[in-house]
Design a protein around this motif. Structure first.
Motif, PDB file in Angstrom:
ATOM      1  N   ALA A  35       0.818  -1.220   0.000  1.00 41.45           N
ATOM      2  CA  ALA A  35       0.000   0.000   0.000  1.00 41.45           C
ATOM      3  C   ALA A  35       0.847   1.263   0.000  1.00 41.45           C
ATOM      4  CB  ALA A  35      -0.946  -0.007   1.208  1.00 41.45           C
ATOM      5  N   TYR A  36       1.938   1.255   0.760  1.00 41.34           N
ATOM      6  CA  TYR A  36       2.806   2.436   0.812  1.00 41.34           C
ATOM      7  C   TYR A  36       4.260   1.982   0.677  1.00 41.34           C
ATOM      8  CZ  TYR A  36       5.043   6.726   2.293  1.00 41.34           C
ATOM      9  OH  TYR A  36       5.815   7.854   2.332  1.00 41.34           O
ATOM     10  N   PRO A  37       5.019   2.600  -0.227  1.00 43.36           N
ATOM     11  CA  PRO A  37       4.621   3.722  -1.079  1.00 43.36           C
ATOM     12  C   PRO A  37       4.096   3.308  -2.449  1.00 43.36           C
ATOM     13  CG  PRO A  37       6.972   3.405  -1.249  1.00 43.36           C
ATOM     14  CD  PRO A  37       6.479   2.341  -0.293  1.00 43.36           C
ATOM     15  N   THR A  38       4.203   1.985  -2.795  1.00 40.13           N
ATOM     16  CA  THR A  38       3.910   1.564  -4.165  1.00 40.13           C
ATOM     17  C   THR A  38       2.458   1.821  -4.544  1.00 40.13           C
ATOM     18  OG1 THR A  38       5.603  -0.145  -3.980  1.00 40.13           O
ATOM     19  CG2 THR A  38       3.995  -0.375  -5.756  1.00 40.13           C
ATOM     20  N   GLY A  39       1.528   1.339  -3.721  1.00 42.92           N
ATOM     21  CA  GLY A  39       0.113   1.504  -4.041  1.00 42.92           C
ATOM     22  C   GLY A  39      -0.305   2.952  -4.104  1.00 42.92           C
ATOM     23  N   LEU A  40       0.184   3.746  -3.152  1.00 41.44           N
ATOM     24  CA  LEU A  40      -0.150   5.168  -3.144  1.00 41.44           C
ATOM     25  C   LEU A  40       0.375   5.849  -4.406  1.00 41.44           C
ATOM     26  CD1 LEU A  40      -1.241   7.698  -1.753  1.00 41.44           C
ATOM     27  CD2 LEU A  40       0.966   7.903  -0.569  1.00 41.44           C
ATOM     28  N   ALA A  41       1.581   5.503  -4.819  1.00 40.96           N
ATOM     29  CA  ALA A  41       2.155   6.104  -6.032  1.00 40.96           C
ATOM     30  C   ALA A  41       1.323   5.760  -7.261  1.00 40.96           C
ATOM     31  CB  ALA A  41       3.589   5.642  -6.217  1.00 40.96           C
TER      32      ALA A  41
END
Length: 395
Positions: A306-312
């Motif tokens: 989820a963070y940081p990949t998903g948010l990005a």
């Protein structure tokens, strides 16, 4: 002489049609049930139409073997049946020194998979793509572009000529096995057969449960969003330009693909879709969302990505500027003003309860049943090979 079997195939995408075609070629009577009013309505009709070479996948895996073999067989099929195809090759580019070891590891994997690929200099990379930015590149010669819906149309013509029973607007409403035969309820009546093949893609796990099987994985839909370069900026890209994939992530990253009609597609990103057929943010199914939220694997995956990949990925979905910045790493001349929104796709990604994403094709069997539970990219490339594999399991 063996009796002719009647096989019911659920799903009219390229994997379902390729499987039906192979069963028909082996002498079986085939019924294909497609819930939509046309063939190739979902994953097959909403992808980048790339014929993959097979360099990314774990050596020895179904994906590796079937994409390498499928790269040759699908191109040969297209040429035999008059389907547009072009073997143009692609570049995978490292945009920083930190990415070079990963690029070399990818070249080694390509070699182990039997994929024709070679490291090239920056100067040679720019001979292929004058606008590209890189410190090193991998040239993959066997990658191509094709019209996958047209491949499906050719398969439909073959099946029709062979006498197959092809039915659109025919969703499976209920499935049961009685006296050793399968019965599938549809809006127009009950379809009976000696065996069932489930190639329902985005709904494959639901069809499996409907048939009485507990699937090994759950389908979680991810939307891949695309842009196109404006016509006057298409000259920035001659072929296919890909980034070096991050081996810790399940997706390849946004890339640039020149299509058969000369347009240049950019993408896809990867965001959780709010419906199994959620091609836009506004496509929301409360039932689909609730099912995803109830599944424990979702929360385990979220803790990991989820963070940081998903948010990005979400921010890139909401911001054309961020999307353009990702593309500019590959081709610096691409700017926000060069992009126009294109049609999105939804990837049927199988996930296990522990939150791990299934990284290979997944086929599960039961008496008289074969269920294709995970067949995302490169399934279209390997569809003829998958069809032969699945047809061999039907008994």
């Amino acid at each position: 002489m063996a009796a002719v079997r009647r096989i019911v195939v659920i799903g009219g995408g390229i994997v379902g049609l390729a499987t039906a075609r192979e069963l028909s070629r082996r002498g079986d009577e085939v019924v294909v049930l497609e819930k939509e009013g046309r063939w190739a309505a979902h994953q097959t009709g909403h992808n980048s139409n790339v014929v993959h070479a097979g360099l990314y996948y774990r050596p020895g895996s179904l994906k590796a073997r079937m994409s390498v073999a499928g790269n040759a067989s699908i191109v040969a099929y297209a040429r035999e049946h008059g389907v547009p195809v072009e073997v143009c090759g692609k570049l995978v580019v490292a945009t920083s020194e930190e990415e070079v070891p990963r690029l070399r590891a990818l070249a080694e994997r390509a070699s182990r998979n039997g994929v024709p690929a070679r490291m090239v200099s920056v100067a040679e990379a720019r001979e292929h793509e004058p606008e590209v930015s890189c410190v090193a590149a991998l040239r993959v010669e066997s990658t191509g572009i094709i019209d996958f819906p047209a491949v499906c149309a050719a398969m439909v013509r073959e099946l029709t000529a062979a006498g197959a029973d092809l039915r659109t607007n025919s969703p499976a409403l209920a499935i049961r096995t009685r006296a050793g035969r399968v019965e599938v309820a549809t809006p127009s009546g009950v379809v009976r057969g000696d065996a069932l093949v489930n190639c329902a893609g985005l709904h494959s796990d639901r069809v499996a449960r409907m048939a009485g099987l507990e699937p090994e994985a759950r389908i979680v839909p991810f939307r891949g969003e695309y842009y196109e370069l404006r016509p006057e900026r298409r000259s920035l890209v001659r072929g296919l330009i890909y980034p070096v994939p991050d081996p810790t992530l399940p997706f390849l990253g946004v890339h640039l693909t020149r299509m058969l009609d000369g347009s240049v597609h950019a993408g896809p990103n990867a965001v959780l879709a709010l419906s199994r057929e959620g091609y836009r943010w506004g496509d929301v199914s409360a039932g689909d969302v609730a099912e995803v939220l109830r599944f424990p694997g979702t929360w385990r995956l979220a803790r990991k990505y989820a963070y940081p990949t998903g948010l990005a990925e979400v921010l890139r979905s909401l911001s054309k500027r961020r999307f353009a910045e990702s593309l500019a790493r590959l081709v610096p001349a691409v700017g926000e003003a060069d992009l126009v929104r294109a049609e999105a796709g939804v990837r049927a990604q199988a996930m296990r309860r522990d939150g791990s994403l299934v990284d290979d094709f997944l086929v599960q069997e039961a008496p008289g049943q074969v269920h294709v539970l995970n067949a995302p990219s490169p399934a279209a490339t390997g569809s003829l090979e998958i069809g032969a594999h699945v047809a061999g399991l039907v008994r």
